[in-house]
Design a protein around this motif. Structure first.
Motif, mmCIF file in Angstrom:
data_model
loop_
_atom_site.group_PDB
_atom_site.id
_atom_site.type_symbol
_atom_site.label_atom_id
_atom_site.label_comp_id
_atom_site.label_asym_id
_atom_site.label_seq_id
_atom_site.Cartn_x
_atom_site.Cartn_y
_atom_site.Cartn_z
ATOM 1 N N GLY A 166 85.844 36.978 67.427
ATOM 2 C CA GLY A 166 84.580 36.465 67.934
ATOM 3 C C GLY A 166 83.720 37.590 68.443
ATOM 4 O O GLY A 166 84.059 38.775 68.310
ATOM 5 N N GLN A 194 77.442 38.427 63.924
ATOM 6 C CA GLN A 194 76.484 37.412 64.351
ATOM 7 C C GLN A 194 75.865 37.756 65.703
ATOM 8 O O GLN A 194 74.709 37.414 65.965
ATOM 9 C CB GLN A 194 77.141 36.037 64.372
ATOM 10 C CG GLN A 194 77.349 35.493 62.969
ATOM 11 C CD GLN A 194 77.619 34.005 62.941
ATOM 12 O OE1 GLN A 194 78.733 33.579 63.153
ATOM 13 N NE2 GLN A 194 76.590 33.223 62.661
ATOM 14 N N GLN A 210 79.098 32.900 72.895
ATOM 15 C CA GLN A 210 79.150 31.977 71.771
ATOM 16 C C GLN A 210 79.210 32.598 70.373
ATOM 17 O O GLN A 210 79.596 31.909 69.426
ATOM 18 C CB GLN A 210 77.953 31.020 71.829
ATOM 19 C CG GLN A 210 77.990 30.054 72.998
ATOM 20 C CD GLN A 210 76.977 28.928 72.866
ATOM 21 O OE1 GLN A 210 76.303 28.800 71.839
ATOM 22 N NE2 GLN A 210 76.870 28.109 73.889
ATOM 23 N N PRO A 211 78.832 33.865 70.149
ATOM 24 C CA PRO A 211 78.835 34.378 68.778
ATOM 25 C C PRO A 211 80.195 34.253 68.096
ATOM 26 O O PRO A 211 81.242 34.508 68.709
ATOM 27 C CB PRO A 211 78.450 35.849 68.954
ATOM 28 C CG PRO A 211 77.638 35.880 70.199
ATOM 29 C CD PRO A 211 78.292 34.870 71.100
ATOM 30 N N HIS A 212 80.159 33.844 66.829
ATOM 31 C CA HIS A 212 81.393 33.707 66.062
ATOM 32 C C HIS A 212 81.990 35.060 65.676
ATOM 33 O O HIS A 212 83.164 35.135 65.316
ATOM 34 C CB HIS A 212 81.131 32.926 64.775
ATOM 35 C CG HIS A 212 80.669 31.516 64.987
ATOM 36 N ND1 HIS A 212 80.918 30.798 66.143
ATOM 37 C CD2 HIS A 212 79.965 30.680 64.178
ATOM 38 C CE1 HIS A 212 80.394 29.593 66.032
ATOM 39 N NE2 HIS A 212 79.802 29.493 64.857
ATOM 40 N N GLU A 267 83.090 27.434 79.543
ATOM 41 C CA GLU A 267 82.157 28.471 79.109
ATOM 42 C C GLU A 267 81.647 29.291 80.286
ATOM 43 O O GLU A 267 81.467 30.510 80.169
ATOM 44 C CB GLU A 267 80.986 27.863 78.335
ATOM 45 C CG GLU A 267 80.082 28.923 77.721
ATOM 46 C CD GLU A 267 79.130 28.387 76.665
ATOM 47 O OE1 GLU A 267 78.219 29.128 76.270
ATOM 48 O OE2 GLU A 267 79.309 27.220 76.231
ATOM 49 N N ILE A 323 85.918 30.097 72.690
ATOM 50 C CA ILE A 323 85.349 30.412 74.001
ATOM 51 C C ILE A 323 86.432 30.320 75.066
ATOM 52 O O ILE A 323 86.515 31.157 75.975
ATOM 53 C CB ILE A 323 84.167 29.483 74.319
ATOM 54 C CG1 ILE A 323 82.992 29.771 73.382
ATOM 55 C CG2 ILE A 323 83.719 29.645 75.778
ATOM 56 C CD1 ILE A 323 81.822 28.828 73.537
ATOM 57 N N GLU A 328 76.827 21.764 71.421
ATOM 58 C CA GLU A 328 75.611 22.483 71.059
ATOM 59 C C GLU A 328 74.834 22.775 72.327
ATOM 60 O O GLU A 328 74.801 21.947 73.244
ATOM 61 C CB GLU A 328 74.737 21.657 70.105
ATOM 62 C CG GLU A 328 75.260 21.587 68.681
ATOM 63 C CD GLU A 328 74.294 20.863 67.761
ATOM 64 O OE1 GLU A 328 73.355 20.215 68.274
ATOM 65 O OE2 GLU A 328 74.473 20.940 66.533
ATOM 66 N N GLN A 370 72.648 30.492 64.681
ATOM 67 C CA GLN A 370 73.976 29.895 64.717
ATOM 68 C C GLN A 370 73.887 28.476 65.267
ATOM 69 O O GLN A 370 73.119 28.211 66.186
ATOM 70 C CB GLN A 370 74.903 30.752 65.593
ATOM 71 C CG GLN A 370 76.343 30.293 65.672
ATOM 72 C CD GLN A 370 77.222 31.278 66.434
ATOM 73 O OE1 GLN A 370 77.542 32.345 65.921
ATOM 74 N NE2 GLN A 370 77.593 30.929 67.649
ATOM 75 N N PRO A 417 78.829 26.437 68.834
ATOM 76 C CA PRO A 417 79.890 27.434 68.955
ATOM 77 C C PRO A 417 81.261 26.780 68.796
ATOM 78 O O PRO A 417 81.367 25.565 68.624
ATOM 79 C CB PRO A 417 79.700 27.964 70.369
ATOM 80 C CG PRO A 417 79.165 26.792 71.122
ATOM 81 C CD PRO A 417 78.277 26.055 70.147
ATOM 82 N N TYR A 421 73.833 25.216 75.749
ATOM 83 C CA TYR A 421 74.476 26.044 76.756
ATOM 84 C C TYR A 421 74.885 25.210 77.961
ATOM 85 O O TYR A 421 74.409 24.074 78.119
ATOM 86 C CB TYR A 421 73.528 27.180 77.157
ATOM 87 C CG TYR A 421 73.291 28.157 76.021
ATOM 88 C CD1 TYR A 421 74.224 29.150 75.740
ATOM 89 C CD2 TYR A 421 72.156 28.072 75.207
ATOM 90 C CE1 TYR A 421 74.026 30.036 74.684
ATOM 91 C CE2 TYR A 421 71.954 28.950 74.154
ATOM 92 C CZ TYR A 421 72.909 29.934 73.899
ATOM 93 O OH TYR A 421 72.727 30.803 72.847
ATOM 94 N N ASN A 467 76.497 36.221 76.751
ATOM 95 C CA ASN A 467 76.554 35.084 75.841
ATOM 96 C C ASN A 467 77.885 35.194 75.098
ATOM 97 O O ASN A 467 78.135 36.180 74.397
ATOM 98 C CB ASN A 467 75.386 35.109 74.851
ATOM 99 C CG ASN A 467 75.296 33.828 74.038
ATOM 100 O OD1 ASN A 467 76.289 33.352 73.493
ATOM 101 N ND2 ASN A 467 74.095 33.265 73.946
#
Length: 415
Positions: free
Chosen positions: A229, A92, A86-88, A67, A260, A49, A252, A255, A51, A84
């Motif tokens: 993703g 999103q 991380q979006p699924h 990442e 990733i 969770e 969200q 991730p 960054y 970024n």
């Protein structure tokens, strides 16, 4: 030892289906072995969770490194200062942008779904259409192209806080600079959703939305050839901080580190010379496919394409998209029924078909093979026109030809 025979049989059946068919679904593509190995790796057992450098769990040093690789490669790939990863999903990613830039009830301007937009850009049944006051622009009824003067007129009247460009079935290049001029006149943010042609942008065969768009979103699984993703990109550090917070903890949770990892691999592959050649081949194949269908008397929306998408309007030949798509699937050519500009039909029937050439290009299709599959599509559609429905004999003949093509251009999934 067999653990779940029922699931195994379903997976094997799906593998057999993909190997024996030629898929022309627009979102479809195949990731490389290296990308697949990344999202099947041990990092999938990790929960993260936050960054890099700002996690809420211990034991993150290696996940931070992964990442950061994905972020740095995405920024290099698209020539921007923020990413970024991380979006699924692409949806999103769009949700995070709306959440970062808007308050409930703010005005939004986006392309209508019937003219090529996407449900996450303001469809009434989607959160984006329920929480915000959305107006739509469309395309010229004769050319099928965006009417920029009409867009400006609607924007001046609606005064949107956010303008959205891009969509799921608009096949032509977008004049990002002109949209930015309209956005500036209205004091609007400009979001470019490039999901269906981001690989062409990365490969240098489609204009980049930078420096014109404030924010850019994309999926990573279409012609970027990564895992399913999304990504969010921008060139403004302050805006980037808002986007980070909007995604997590805004809309969200944690991730998916395995995805990733796979995005990092895909972005590295997309930085190669080979990928640029692939992007050129995708566009060439899409235009070849257009040419064959057009020569056979099928109307191509806008008369051509600048993306992997080919949109076919079936009204002039008396067909509907649902019947045509069903017959093509029976012949081993999955595609999808789709609304076309001015469509009198609903989304379950439609008057059009949407094809995508990204996946077959990955399989190795080039000019001759693309013509072959386009000619098979024409034969199936001609059969539907004559019979008023799918012609079983035509479908069987086409399926045999498809299977021969599939064997000539195998998917590299099997060892």
């Amino acid at each position: 030892m067999e653990v779940d025979g029922d699931l195994m049989r379903a997976v094997v059946a799906e593998e057999d289906r993909q190997h024996s068919q030629i898929e022309l679904l627009a979102p479809k593509n195949y990731a490389s072995r290296a990308t697949r190995e990344a999202f099947a790796s041990i990092v999938s057992f990790t929960t993260i969770e936050g960054y890099p450098g700002r996690r809420f769990h211990a034991g993150m040093v290696n996940l931070d490194a992964i990442e950061r690789l994905a972020i740095d490669r995405a920024k290099q790939l698209f020539g921007c200062s923020y990413a970024n990863v991380q979006p699924h999903s692409g949806t999103q990613a769009n949700q995070a942008v709306f959440y970062a830039l808007l308050e409930s009830g703010d005005n939004v301007l986006s392309m209508s779904l019937r003219d090529g937009g996407h449900l996450s850009h303001g469809l009434r049944s989607n959160f984006s259409g329920k929480w915000f006051n959305v107006a739509n622009y469309g395309v010229d009824k004769n050319s099928g192209l965006i009417d920029y003067d009409a867009v400006r007129e609607i924007a001046r009247k609606h005064r949107p806080k956010l303008m959205v460009v891009g969509g799921s079935s608009y096949p032509r290049r977008i004049d990002f600079e002109r949209f930015k001029q309209i956005a500036d006149e209205c004091g609007s943010y400009l979001l470019a959703d490039i999901s269906h042609f981001s690989g062409l942008v990365a490969g240098g065969v489609h204009e980049s939305p930078f420096p014109h768009a404030h924010v850019v979103t994309s999926t990573t699984n279409k012609n970027l050839r990564g895992p399913r993703g999304g990504i969010i990109l921008c060139d403004d550090e302050g805006l980037g901080k808002k986007l980070d917070s909007a995604l997590f903890p805004g809309i969200q949770g944690g991730p998916l580190p395995e995805y990733i990892s796979a995005k990092a691999v895909a972005f590295k592959e997309a930085l190669s010379v080979e990928f640029k050649e692939y992007a050129q081949a995708v566009l060439r194949n899409a235009r070849t496919f257009c040419s064959v269908l057009s020569s056979a008397g099928y109307d191509i929306v806008t008369g051509g394409t600048d993306t992997p998408l080919v949109m076919v309007d079936l009204r002039s030949v008396g067909l509907t998209g649902d019947v045509a798509a069903e017959s093509l699937e029976a012949a081993g050519i999955p595609c999808n029924k789709n609304l076309v500009p001015g469509d009198p039909e609903g989304p379950r029937t439609t008057s059009g078909l949407r094809f995508g050439l990204s996946a077959v290009t990955t399989r190795g299709f080039r000019d001759e093979a693309t013509r072959d599959i386009a000619e098979i599509v024409v034969d199936v559609l001609d059969g539907v026109r004559k019979a008023g429905a799918g012609d079983a004999q035509v479908e069987k003949s086409a399926k045999d030809r498809v299977e021969l093509l599939a064997r000539r251009y195998p998917i590299y999934l099997r060892a």
